[in-house]
Design an enzyme around this catalytic site. Structure first.
Site, PDB file in Angstrom:
ATOM      1  N   TYR A 153       8.283  -2.740  -2.163  1.00 39.61           N
ATOM      2  CA  TYR A 153       8.969  -3.354  -0.649  1.00 39.61           C
ATOM      3  C   TYR A 153       8.208  -3.887  -0.337  1.00 39.61           C
ATOM      4  O   TYR A 153       7.905  -4.684  -0.680  1.00 39.61           O
ATOM      5  CB  TYR A 153       7.701  -1.685  -0.484  1.00 39.61           C
ATOM      6  CG  TYR A 153       6.156  -2.283  -1.021  1.00 39.61           C
ATOM      7  CD1 TYR A 153       5.497  -2.655  -0.010  1.00 39.61           C
ATOM      8  CD2 TYR A 153       5.498  -1.907  -2.071  1.00 39.61           C
ATOM      9  CE1 TYR A 153       3.891  -2.612  -0.630  1.00 39.61           C
ATOM     10  CE2 TYR A 153       4.338  -1.733  -2.313  1.00 39.61           C
ATOM     11  CZ  TYR A 153       3.831  -2.151  -1.826  1.00 39.61           C
ATOM     12  OH  TYR A 153       2.976  -2.667  -2.145  1.00 39.61           O
ATOM     13  N   SER A 160      -4.408  -0.985   0.995  1.00 40.79           N
ATOM     14  CA  SER A 160      -4.426  -0.341  -0.488  1.00 40.79           C
ATOM     15  C   SER A 160      -3.249   0.277   0.024  1.00 40.79           C
ATOM     16  O   SER A 160      -3.117   1.277   0.609  1.00 40.79           O
ATOM     17  CB  SER A 160      -5.294   0.592  -0.677  1.00 40.79           C
ATOM     18  OG  SER A 160      -5.475   1.207  -0.739  1.00 40.79           O
ATOM     19  N   LYS A 161      -2.710   0.388  -0.920  1.00 44.49           N
ATOM     20  CA  LYS A 161      -0.778   1.195  -0.890  1.00 44.49           C
ATOM     21  C   LYS A 161      -1.344   2.535  -0.822  1.00 44.49           C
ATOM     22  O   LYS A 161      -0.612   3.336  -0.491  1.00 44.49           O
ATOM     23  CB  LYS A 161      -0.234   0.898  -2.257  1.00 44.49           C
ATOM     24  CG  LYS A 161       1.033   0.879  -2.708  1.00 44.49           C
ATOM     25  CD  LYS A 161       1.278   0.290  -3.453  1.00 44.49           C
ATOM     26  CE  LYS A 161       2.182   0.729  -4.814  1.00 44.49           C
ATOM     27  NZ  LYS A 161       3.119   0.474  -5.666  1.00 44.49           N
ATOM     28  N   ARG A 162      -2.579   3.277  -1.585  1.00 48.09           N
ATOM     29  CA  ARG A 162      -2.676   4.353  -2.016  1.00 48.09           C
ATOM     30  C   ARG A 162      -3.472   4.579  -0.904  1.00 48.09           C
ATOM     31  O   ARG A 162      -3.259   5.515  -0.321  1.00 48.09           O
ATOM     32  CB  ARG A 162      -3.715   4.512  -2.835  1.00 48.09           C
ATOM     33  CG  ARG A 162      -3.757   5.458  -3.810  1.00 48.09           C
ATOM     34  CD  ARG A 162      -4.460   5.554  -5.422  1.00 48.09           C
ATOM     35  NE  ARG A 162      -4.780   4.122  -6.517  1.00 48.09           N
ATOM     36  CZ  ARG A 162      -5.672   3.867  -6.435  1.00 48.09           C
ATOM     37  NH1 ARG A 162      -6.547   4.004  -6.767  1.00 48.09           N
ATOM     38  NH2 ARG A 162      -5.554   2.494  -7.471  1.00 48.09           N
TER      39      ARG A 162
END
Ligand code: GLU
Length: 469
Positions: free
Chosen positions: A20, A249-251
């Site tokens: 991404y 953060s991706k999360r």
């Protein structure tokens, strides 16, 4: 070597595909793009795809899609590092021939053992130079059946210093730097080497990138110097922090640019928002990309990390939704509305509904949801009906419904008709507007009742008021 100052500006965005386009990457891409545009220069797109596991065609495509959606058009490229292997091999051979790189036959175990020894004696672990050629030095015998790595012959003394356009002067002693491995035993070149060769070949004048790369810069500068290349200017932009002050953060956070498309943001809003994350032009918050390109300079990049602020992004998106063409917005929301069961037949034109609804919506997803008002059957809650459609108000509703048959259908006439009904039945606006909203839309929150009535049109209004007429 001094930085290349007189050459035409050439910048680059050099993402490693991860699946991404990260908002942080998009921001450095934007800065590089705007800087090139400002000077009428060239913006290069380079895909650093040497990590074969991550660099799938889909992951590469995700970068291209993200850039495309944002409209960050590159002038040259995309160049793919995997397609430049011959060139890297050529440069490696040249460096070996010129003595700025050397074959190293130390095994990984030996390198690890030397590091252990150095750690034990409190030294910084680094390659000890066993295979580094020096005049008068005899190198060990080449072990049989061992493929060498190629190491860069980093200067032993002195320092690397550059005036970072964001962080100011940065100086690193060469003693801090190792003789970097620039090619693995199978001959494949390593990261810092490829970046240096690419920046050289692509004649990049300004490298603007995240400050997670600041430690790579002295290595790349030394390699460029060894190649006799002129140096680009470097600017290392601080990370974007999340609302909690931690690295995005991706999360926890929406870190992919395309997440914002899914959430209903417009690309121009994302660009405007990202521009202000670490760059400023006075107090200007809202500006077009034309303005940004004409204003953009490296002097106003901030050296402290910027914090992501979703409320501000929503506010900026609302601005651009209000400014956007209604037909364009209609095209953006139609598919979502169809999925949600919108019935577009015998209903107002979508762009006209958008014009009314967009004032209050922060995203096109919200806009789609709000616009459903006009495209589904009203289904008011029984308790609400009981509460608002009382016997006291029924005669006024019947009068209103009957007047709807002949009134001229425009906002002024509808508004006069409403006032006249209120006066005749001694009602206050909400006493009539709320039941009308329920009957027409099934809900109590809508834009002004006159506007809603006008948009629905006479036929729909008469039909929906038939139960009280
Ligand atoms: N490929 C690197 C990354 O995605 C950027 C390299 C650079 O800008 O020099 O982090």
């Amino acid at each position: 070597m001094i930085p290349n100052t007189s050459a035409p500006v050439r910048t680059r965005f050099a993402p490693s595909p991860t699946g991404y386009l990260h908002v942080g990457g998009a921001r450095t891409a934007l800065f590089s793009w705007a800087f090139a545009r400002h000077f009428g220069g060239v913006f290069v797109l380079r895909i650093e795809d040497t990590d074969l596991e991550r660099s799938t065609p889909e992951a590469v495509q995700a970068i291209l899609d993200g850039m495309n959606w944002l409209g960050l058009q590159h002038d040259e490229g995309p160049f793919y590092q995997m397609r430049r292997m011959d060139r890297y091999r050529e440069v490696l051979a040249k460096m070996l021939a010129e003595g700025t790189a050397y074959h190293c036959y130390s095994s990984p175990e030996e390198v690890e053992a030397m590091r252990e020894r150095q750690r034990a004696s409190g030294e910084k672990p680094r390659y000890d130079g066993t295979w580094r050629p020096e005049s008068g030095k005899t190198l060990p015998e080449i072990p049989a059946d061992r493929k060498p790595v190629i190491r860069f012959k980093n200067p032993l003394d002195g320092e690397v210093s550059w005036l970072d356009v964001v962080k100011g002067q940065i100086t690193i002693g060469n003693r801090e730097l190792d003789d970097l491995v620039i090619a693995r035993p199978d001959g494949t070149p390593t990261y810092n080497f490829c970046v240096a060769v690419d920046d050289w070949d692509m004649q990049i004048t300004h490298v603007i990138r995240g400050d997670d790369h600041v430690n790579n810069t002295p290595r790349q500068i030394n390699i460029l110097n060894a190649l006799g290349a002129s140096l680009p200017h470097y600017g290392h932009v601080p990370m974007i922090l999340g609302t909690d002050g931690q690295k995005l953060s991706k999360r926890r956070d929406a870190v992919s640019v395309m997440d914002y498309l899914d959430k209903g943001y417009l690309p121009e809003a994302i660009l405007n928002y990202l521009a202000r994350l670490g760059w400023s032009h006075g107090d200007d918050e809202i500006f077009s990309m034309e303005q940004m390109c004409s204003w953009f300079d490296l002097n106003h990049l901030s050296s402290s990390p910027a914090q992501f602020n979703p409320e501000k992004l929503a506010w900026i998106n609302n601005h651009y939704i209000k400014a956007a063409d209604n037909t364009r917005l209609a095209d953006l929301v139609r598919a979502q509305m169809e999925k949600d069961g919108a019935q577009f037949e015998h209903a107002p034109e979508l762009p006209a509904v958008i014009a009314l609804m967009k004032e209050r919506t922060n995203t096109t997803n919200e806009l789609a949801e709000a616009s459903m008002l006009f495209y589904r059957q009203p289904n008011a809650d029984a308790a609400l009906r009981q509460q608002h459609i009382t016997d006291a108000v029924l005669p006024a509703l019947a009068h209103y419904a009957s007047a709807c048959k002949t009134v001229e259908w425009n906002k002024a006439a509808l508004s006069a008709m409403m006032k006249e009904t209120l006066a005749q039945y001694s009602l206050k606006m909400p006493q009539l507007a709320m039941p009308l909203r329920l009957l027409l839309t099934g809900q109590l929150q809508t834009p002004s009742i006159d506007a809603v009535v006008e948009l629905f049109g006479r036929d729909v209004v008469l039909q929906r008021l038939s139960s009280v007429a």
